[in-house]
Design an enzyme around this catalytic site. Structure first.
Site, mmCIF file in Angstrom:
data_model
loop_
_atom_site.group_PDB
_atom_site.id
_atom_site.type_symbol
_atom_site.label_atom_id
_atom_site.label_comp_id
_atom_site.label_asym_id
_atom_site.label_seq_id
_atom_site.Cartn_x
_atom_site.Cartn_y
_atom_site.Cartn_z
ATOM 1 N N TRP A 75 0.894 -1.150 0.000
ATOM 2 C CA TRP A 75 0.000 0.000 0.000
ATOM 3 C C TRP A 75 0.935 1.202 0.000
ATOM 4 O O TRP A 75 1.656 1.437 0.964
ATOM 5 C CB TRP A 75 -0.880 -0.001 1.247
ATOM 6 C CG TRP A 75 -1.943 1.054 1.201
ATOM 7 C CD1 TRP A 75 -3.179 0.948 0.622
ATOM 8 C CD2 TRP A 75 -1.866 2.377 1.736
ATOM 9 N NE1 TRP A 75 -3.862 2.129 0.775
ATOM 10 C CE2 TRP A 75 -3.091 3.022 1.449
ATOM 11 C CE3 TRP A 75 -0.886 3.094 2.429
ATOM 12 C CZ2 TRP A 75 -3.362 4.331 1.824
ATOM 13 C CZ3 TRP A 75 -1.151 4.403 2.801
ATOM 14 C CH2 TRP A 75 -2.383 5.003 2.505
ATOM 15 N N HIS A 499 -28.717 23.801 7.778
ATOM 16 C CA HIS A 499 -27.703 24.838 8.028
ATOM 17 C C HIS A 499 -26.633 24.812 6.946
ATOM 18 O O HIS A 499 -25.441 24.883 7.235
ATOM 19 C CB HIS A 499 -27.106 24.667 9.426
ATOM 20 C CG HIS A 499 -28.119 24.851 10.508
ATOM 21 N ND1 HIS A 499 -28.659 26.077 10.824
ATOM 22 C CD2 HIS A 499 -28.743 23.962 11.310
ATOM 23 C CE1 HIS A 499 -29.555 25.942 11.783
ATOM 24 N NE2 HIS A 499 -29.623 24.658 12.095
#
Ligand code: G6P
Length: 602
Positions: A75, A499
Site C-alpha cells: 500500500w 444549516h
C-alpha cells in the site's frame, strides 16, 4: 499497511508458499506486489504493479525451485504504486521487504548520495536497503556481521518498520526485525516463516513466535534465533493460533464482505451470550470512573460514537470520542478518574496504538476492545476485551464494527446493573437472547436492499440523515457506501442539514433517513419532508413505516428493538444496501481502490 512474508524450507516451495501467503495478506494493500527468491545461490526479483494475481500470472510459468524467499504486497506511502517502487528492493548484498515508514529517509538518502551511492526508486524502503548494505560493507567480517549491520542501521532509522532481509552471500537465511509494525515468525517442520500476521501462514502452520519491537531474528529452515540489540540471545515462547485457514476462505459466498455480514448473527450472539451468562467482561470497575475517552479510527470510531450515546444516556457517564490521529497530538487532560477505551479490529492501527501509549504514559487506565488476538494494542493495554469476530478479510469492516458495538452495549448494561439503574430489562434481555434470529431475519431480507440499491446506484451524491444514536449509524452507513461503491455520500445530523448542506439536494438526490427512536421520529420526519420539498428521493429506514407514503419514496421496515440491539440490526441493513449498490456499480467490493484494511502508518 503492506504485508510481508518470508519462507525458508527444505521443500523448495518458496515461490508457491509466498504467493499463497501474499494472497492472504492482500487486504493489507494491493498497489503492487513482489517476491525475491534464492535460486542457485542468486537472489532474483519478480515484481508487478496491481494485485497479487498480476504477480502470480507473471511468475507462474517460470520454472523456479527455491528454498528461500521474501514477498510483499504494497500500500503505497512513498513513491507511486508502480513496478519500480514495488518491493522487494535490492542494493548490493542486501534484499529487503518492508512494512512501515522510515521517516528520516531523506536525510539517510543524502548521506548515501554523498557516498556516491545511487538509488533507483522513490521509496524509503530502498534507502533502508542501501543503508543496511552500506553499513554491512564497512562492518568487520565475523559471524555476527549481518546482525550487527542490521542493528546499527536500525538505530539510525526513525519511524516504523518490519523488515524481511536476505543477504546474497547467505541466501538460505532470513533476517528480520520490527518496530511499531507487526511481525510474527511462523514455526514449521523443516521450514520457517516470517509474516505481518498469522493469516499469511495458516495454510502451513499454526505455531508462531511474536517478535517484539527491538528484537532481531536469524531464521533458517531448521533454526530460529532471536537476539536483543546487544546480540544477547532471547528465549521466546511459541504460541498456537486459534483462527483456522478455512476462516480465511470465502466458503461459497461471492465476496468476503457478504460472508462476514452473514457471520454477524453468530458472533454477536456469542458476545451477548457471554454477557447473559454473567461472565465478567474484564476486571475493570467501570463505575469508578467519572469520565471515559473513546479513541479509535474509521469504523471503530463510529462504534465508539454508539458507545458514547449509550454510556451517556443510560449509564450517566460523560464520554468523549475522538479519532486517534487527532487525540495523539493534543494535550489530553487525563486523570485517574478517566478510563480510556481504545477500539481496534486489527489491534495494529498506528495512530490508535500511539494514542494508547500516550494515555498509558499519562497514567490513565486503558481498556482495549480488539478482535485480533495477540495484536499490539491487545498486548499493550491494561485490559483487553476481545470481540472474537474471527478473521475479517473484506477491507470494509462489518462484523468487526458490530461486535465492537455489542461489547460497548454489554459494558453499558454492566454498568447499569452495578449502579442499579433501572431500565426495560425484560425486553432487553429477551432481545439479547434472540439476537441471532433477529439478525438472520434482517440479513435474509435481501430483495428489499437490492431494490434500494437499484434506485440509488446511478446517483453521484447522497445523504444519510438521523438524530441521536441514528446519526452515529448514518456515519457508518455512509462510510460503508463510500468505501465500496465510490459514490459521494455524507452523513448529517437530521436537524443540521438545513444549516447549509440542504443546498446540495437536487431533483432525485437520494436521502436515506434512519429513524429508530420513537421520541425523535416526528422530528426526523419533518427533516425528511424538508428534503422532499426540494426534490429528494427519500428512503426511510425505521420500525415505524405505517402511513409514510407521503414523505418516503421507499420504506425499509426494521424490528422495534431497544437501543442496545438496534444499532447492530440497523447497521446490517446499511451494510447490505452498500453491498448491493457496489455490486450494481461493478466495484471490487472486497478490495476497494486506494484502501487497506490494516493501517500501520500514521
Ligand atoms: C482502516 C479500515 C477501516 C477501519 C480502520 C480502523 O481504515 O479500512 O475499516 O475501521 O482502518 O481499523 P482498526 O483495525 O483499528 O479497527
Amino acid at each position: 499497511m503492506c504485508g510481508i512474508i518470508g519462507y525458508t524450507g527444505k521443500k523448495k516451495l518458496a515461490k508457491e508458499n509466498i504467493i499463497t501467503g501474499l494472497k492472504n495478506l492482500e487486504y493489507r494493500g494491493y498497489d503492487s506486489a513482489g517476491i525475491a527468491l534464492s535460486e542457485n545461490g542468486e537472489i532474483n526479483l519478480y515484481k508487478s504493479s496491481g494485485k497479487i494475481s498480476n504477480l502470480e500470472n507473471y511468475i507462474k510459468d517460470k520454472n523456479i525451485s527455491s528454498s528461500t524467499g521474501i514477498g510483499h504486497t504494497r500500500w503505497a506511502t512513498h513513491g507511486e504504486p508502480n513496478q519500480i517502487n514495488a518491493h522487494p528492493h535490492k542494493c548490493g548484498n542486501v534484499t529487503i521487504v518492508h512494512n512501515g515508514i522510515i521517516e528520516n529517509y531523506i536525510d539517510i538518502r543524502k548521506k548515501l548520495e554523498n557516498e556516491k551511492i545511487t538509488l533507483q526508486s522513490g521509496t524509503d524502503t530502498e534507502v533502508a536497503c542501501a543503508y543496511i548494505n552500506y553499513i554491512y560493507e564497512k562492518e568487520e567480517n565475523n559471524s555476527d556481521r549481518k546482525l550487527k549491520s542490521i542493528i546499527k542501521a536500525c538505530s539510525d532509522f526513525r519511524g516504523s518498520y518490519a523488515f524481511g532481509i536476505i543477504f546474497s552471500d547467505e541466501p538460505e537465511v532470513i533476517y528480520t526485525t520490527r518496530k511499531d509494525s507487526p511481525l510474527i515468525i511462523g514455526v514449521g517442520k523443516n521450514e520457517n516463516f516470517i509474516a505481518s500476521d498469522i493469516s499469511a501462514i495458516l495454510d502451513f502452520t499454526k505455531e508462531y513466535i511474536l517478535l517484539e519491537a527491538g528484537e532481531f531474528a536469524k531464521i533458517s529452515c531448521n533454526s530460529i534465533n532471536v537476539y536483543d540489540s546487544n546480540l544477547k540471545p532471547i528465549s521466546k515462547n511459541i504460541s498456537t493460533a486459534t483462527w483456522t485457514a478455512s476462516e480465511y476462505k470465502k466458503n461459497g459466498y461471492d465476496h468476503f464482505m457478504l460472508k462476514e455480514i452473514n457471520e454477524q448473527p453468530q458472533v454477536i450472539s456469542n458476545i451477548f451470550k457471554k454477557y447473559l451468562d454473567n461472565i465478567e467482561l474484564c476486571s475493570i470497575e467501570f463505575e469508578k470512573y467519572n469520565k471515559i475517552h473513546i479513541v479509535a479510527c474509521g469504523s471503530a470510531m463510529h462504534a465508539g460514537l454508539v458507545g458514547k450515546y449509550l454510556l451517556e444516556n443510560y449509564a450517566n457517564i460523560p464520554v468523549t470520542v475522538e479519532v486517534a490521529s487527532e487525540y495523539r497530538y493534543k494535550n489530553q487532560l487525563l486523570s485517574k478518574d478517566t478510563l480510556v477505551i481504545i477500539i481496534s479490529q486489527s489491534g495494529e492501527t498506528a495512530d490508535t496504538l500511539a494514542a494508547l501509549r500516550i494515555a498509558k504514559e499519562k497514567g490513565a487506565k486503558t481498556l482495549a476492545i480488539v478482535n485480533a488476538v495477540g495484536s499490539s494494542i491487545a498486548r499493550e493495554a491494561d485490559e483487553t476485551i476481545y470481540t472474537y469476530a474471527g478473521p475479517e478479510i473484506a477491507v470494509a469492516t462489518t462484523k468487526g464494527y458490530t461486535t465492537q458495538v455489542a461489547v460497548l452495549s454489554s459494558i453499558c448494561l454492566n454498568i447499569m446493573k452495578n449502579k442499579n439503574i433501572i431500565s426495560d430489562d425484560k425486553k432487553i434481555y429477551e432481545e439479547l437472547k434472540n439476537i441471532k434470529k433477529i439478525l438472520k431475519n434482517i440479513i435474509e431480507n435481501s430483495e428489499v436492499y437490492k431494490n434500494v440499491a437499484k434506485k440509488i446506484y446511478k446517483c453521484d451524491n447522497l445523504f444519510y440523515i438521523g438524530r441521536g444514536i441514528d446519526y452515529a449509524l448514518c456515519m457508518e452507513g455512509s462510510l460503508k457506501l463510500k468505501e465500496i461503491s465510490y459514490m459521494h455520500s455524507e452523513a448529517y445530523a437530521a436537524g443540521e442539514l438545513k444549516h447549509g448542506t440542504i443546498s446540495l439536494i437536487e431533483n432525485g438526490t437520494p436521502v436515506i433517513a434512519i429513524a429508530t427512536n420513537k421520541e425523535l421520529y416526528e422530528k426526523t420526519v419533518s427533516n425528511i419532508k424538508e428534503t422532499k420539498a426540494r426534490g429528494a428521493f427519500s428512503i426511510l429506514i425505521s420500525p415505524y413505516t405505517n402511513n409514510t407514503s407521503d414523505f418516503a419514496d421507499i420504506s425499509v421496515e426494521l424490528p422495534d428493538l431497544s437501543e442496545f440491539v438496534n444499532p447492530i440490526s440497523t447497521v446490517c441493513v446499511l451494510q447490505l444496501i452498500a453491498y448491493e449498490t457496489a455490486k450494481l456499480r461493478g466495484c471490487d467490493i472486497d478490495k476497494p481502490k486506494n484502501l487497506a484494511k490494516s493501517v500501520t502508518v500514521e
